[in-house]
Design a protein around this motif. Structure first.
Motif, mmCIF file in Angstrom:
data_model
loop_
_atom_site.group_PDB
_atom_site.id
_atom_site.type_symbol
_atom_site.label_atom_id
_atom_site.label_comp_id
_atom_site.label_asym_id
_atom_site.label_seq_id
_atom_site.Cartn_x
_atom_site.Cartn_y
_atom_site.Cartn_z
ATOM 1 N N HIS B 103 0.804 -1.227 0.000
ATOM 2 C CA HIS B 103 0.000 0.000 0.000
ATOM 3 C C HIS B 103 0.831 1.268 0.000
ATOM 4 C CE1 HIS B 103 -2.289 -3.280 1.983
ATOM 5 N NE2 HIS B 103 -3.111 -2.950 1.037
ATOM 6 N N GLY B 104 2.061 1.152 0.488
ATOM 7 C CA GLY B 104 2.926 2.325 0.511
ATOM 8 C C GLY B 104 4.312 1.947 0.032
ATOM 9 N N GLU B 127 -0.728 6.439 -6.175
ATOM 10 C CA GLU B 127 -1.615 6.138 -5.033
ATOM 11 C C GLU B 127 -0.873 5.410 -3.905
ATOM 12 O OE1 GLU B 127 -1.800 4.877 -8.013
ATOM 13 O OE2 GLU B 127 -2.087 2.694 -7.909
ATOM 14 N N LYS B 128 0.363 4.948 -4.178
ATOM 15 C CA LYS B 128 1.182 4.308 -3.138
ATOM 16 C C LYS B 128 2.381 5.182 -2.748
ATOM 17 C CE LYS B 128 0.061 -0.335 -4.844
ATOM 18 N NZ LYS B 128 0.563 -1.686 -5.158
ATOM 19 N N HIS B 284 -0.110 7.894 5.952
ATOM 20 C CA HIS B 284 -0.302 7.815 4.499
ATOM 21 C C HIS B 284 -0.476 6.359 4.066
ATOM 22 C CE1 HIS B 284 1.833 11.962 3.688
ATOM 23 N NE2 HIS B 284 0.735 12.068 4.396
ATOM 24 N N SER B 288 -3.724 4.814 2.233
ATOM 25 C CA SER B 288 -3.646 4.139 0.939
ATOM 26 C C SER B 288 -4.296 2.758 1.029
ATOM 27 C CB SER B 288 -2.176 4.025 0.513
ATOM 28 O OG SER B 288 -2.039 3.175 -0.583
ATOM 29 N N ARG B 291 -8.131 2.797 0.983
ATOM 30 C CA ARG B 291 -8.791 3.252 -0.244
ATOM 31 C C ARG B 291 -9.322 2.061 -1.020
ATOM 32 N NH1 ARG B 291 -5.231 7.950 -2.221
ATOM 33 N NH2 ARG B 291 -3.710 6.297 -2.231
#
Lengths: 295, 295
Positions: B103-104, B127-128, B284, B288, B291
């Motif tokens: 996700h990140g 988005e990541k 963050h 992510s 989402r």
């Protein structure tokens, strides 16, 4: 670097930093490249997407089309009318982005109320984004990567360079923080090692912040915003404003009469940033056309 | 807006704008979200790509991994070693971007000499891009569109907000123009209606430009850069510098002893921006992860 502006000063002591000669030079170069490209089988093509029935927008689009034709660039106007939704505009931008015969894409403003440039511009392929509105273009510009700058912002820089205004280590102020002028101009000045202050409608004492500026760029759209109290004697002032007057003329944001004789240089309106902007839009288009196609 | 800093001043008159409490609050929120996500079948996952054998980088990555684990985020370190080429790093970033379980993504610096963050960061899916290094993230930020800001830049703003420092209409100066701190902080301050001056190594008279600042953000990496002559009595100073000292400690860019008692507020180093940065990186990541997946 403290080299002074090299233009011979007008009798008032304030050099008139015209864009006419520079625009002519750029258009000449563009025409040569366009001829070479056309001879090699690539007709450079600029597409302008319009979704309004605004008169000054129509005037601007006609002037671009005329300048394009004069330099051997085909300009195609995609007029969607004022009542179109954002999805239809986005679809048009995507179609043009995918069209290998199109090299430059411009999204004309104003847009319908439910559409925004920031949102739609991502649908313009970055390599065809000749007016630098795609957020990726703005980001690449900020990161110091190659990208098309918005034509107006690029014109401000080209005009400063043409008149040999030094930038490194100098204090610059930018009045206005739009995504198409103020912000990219600030990025470009910063890249050229100027110290940059960005002012806007919330700035408390505008004159206090603009007065120390050796280079002052004004892009707000308000007649008479900058007067004698806002400028230093050594300042070079770039007036990006183009405000229509009741008699059909055009004036900038700077009170030219008030600052002439008090500053080192001032760009005229009309005949300053405007013609250079159009010329650079065309230059960006032939540059895009001259690039080897992405595979 | 002239609301003063609301923190009770220290005996010196200078409020210590700590980041410890704020970081704890953020980490608490992150842990709750991570637990909810995990219960719902999504383990939030942060990947850190490393291509160096730098000791302070290793220290920073360990501290992130530890903080991630403490909040229920899985942190995966992809260590490519210091001798890897940019193409290998880009490939690793692309693989992680395509991995739905990640996700990140963070790209740790320093990078090998032939690699650059600006160039490689485009391979991180926006988005990541939890540390906001992709040029598209920077551009969307500048354009006022939703995007992850670089965690350090976001931490500066979060710290100012936590200590209720008003920004609209105030004069702010940012010293340093890096893509990860100076430039995005300037954009974020501008978005909050501050008048923003960006200074850097070419700035002629730094003190002259920082002294009018009501909010001063310093992110250069030079011990003792900001002293008493650079600050106004009403200034709030955010020190982003983290410079190692010979005795294994950490000091900022601001001479804290020299400015304490002369400014309204100052963030400590360590314990100021740093812990908030790490907490926001984790925030963050869970954002992510929370989402809905792109289709």
């Amino acid at each position: 670097m403290t080299t002074p502006v090299t233009l011979s000063p007008a009798p008032t002591g304030t050099a008139v930093l015209s864009g006419i000669e520079l625009a002519r030079t750029i258009r000449g170069r563009v025409a040569r490249t366009a001829a070479e490209l056309t001879a090699a089988g690539t007709l450079p093509r600029l597409a302008v997407v319009v979704a309004n029935d605004d008169e000054s927008s129509a005037w601007y689009v006609r002037s671009i089309a005329k300048a394009a034709a004069a330099t051997g660039i085909h300009c195609e106007v995609v007029d969607l009318g004022p009542d179109v939704g954002p999805e239809r505009i986005r679809a048009a931008l995507r179609t043009l982005s995918d069209d290998v015969a199109v090299h430059g894409i411009m999204l004309q403003t104003p847009l319908p109320p439910d559409a925004s440039v920031e949102d739609l511009a991502a649908a313009i392929a970055p390599e065809k984004d000749v007016d630098g509105v795609n957020p990726l273009s703005l980001g690449r510009l900020a990161a110091g990567l190659p990208a098309f700058a918005p034509a107006t912002a690029a014109a401000v820089m080209a005009l400063l360079d043409h008149h040999e205004v030094p930038l490194a280590g100098r204090n610059a102020a930018v009045v206005g923080r739009s995504n198409v002028v103020g912000k990219p101009v600030a990025q470009l000045l910063l890249q050229r090692d100027a110290t940059v202050t960005v002012c806007h409608r919330h700035t408390k004492d505008l004159a206090e912040l603009t007065r120390p500026a050796e280079v002052l760029v004004v892009a707000v759209g308000r007649i008479g915003l900058i007067t004698a109290e806002h400028v230093a004697p050594d300042a070079v002032v770039v007036d990006v404003g183009t405000n229509p007057t009741p008699d059909g003329g055009l004036v900038g944001d700077v009170d030219a009469a008030a600052v002439t004789g008090r500053v080192a240089g001032l760009t005229p309106v009309p005949g300053g940033v405007g013609p250079v902007t159009t010329a650079l839009l065309l230059q960006h288009t032939v540059r895009s056309a001259a690039r080897p196609a992405a595979t």
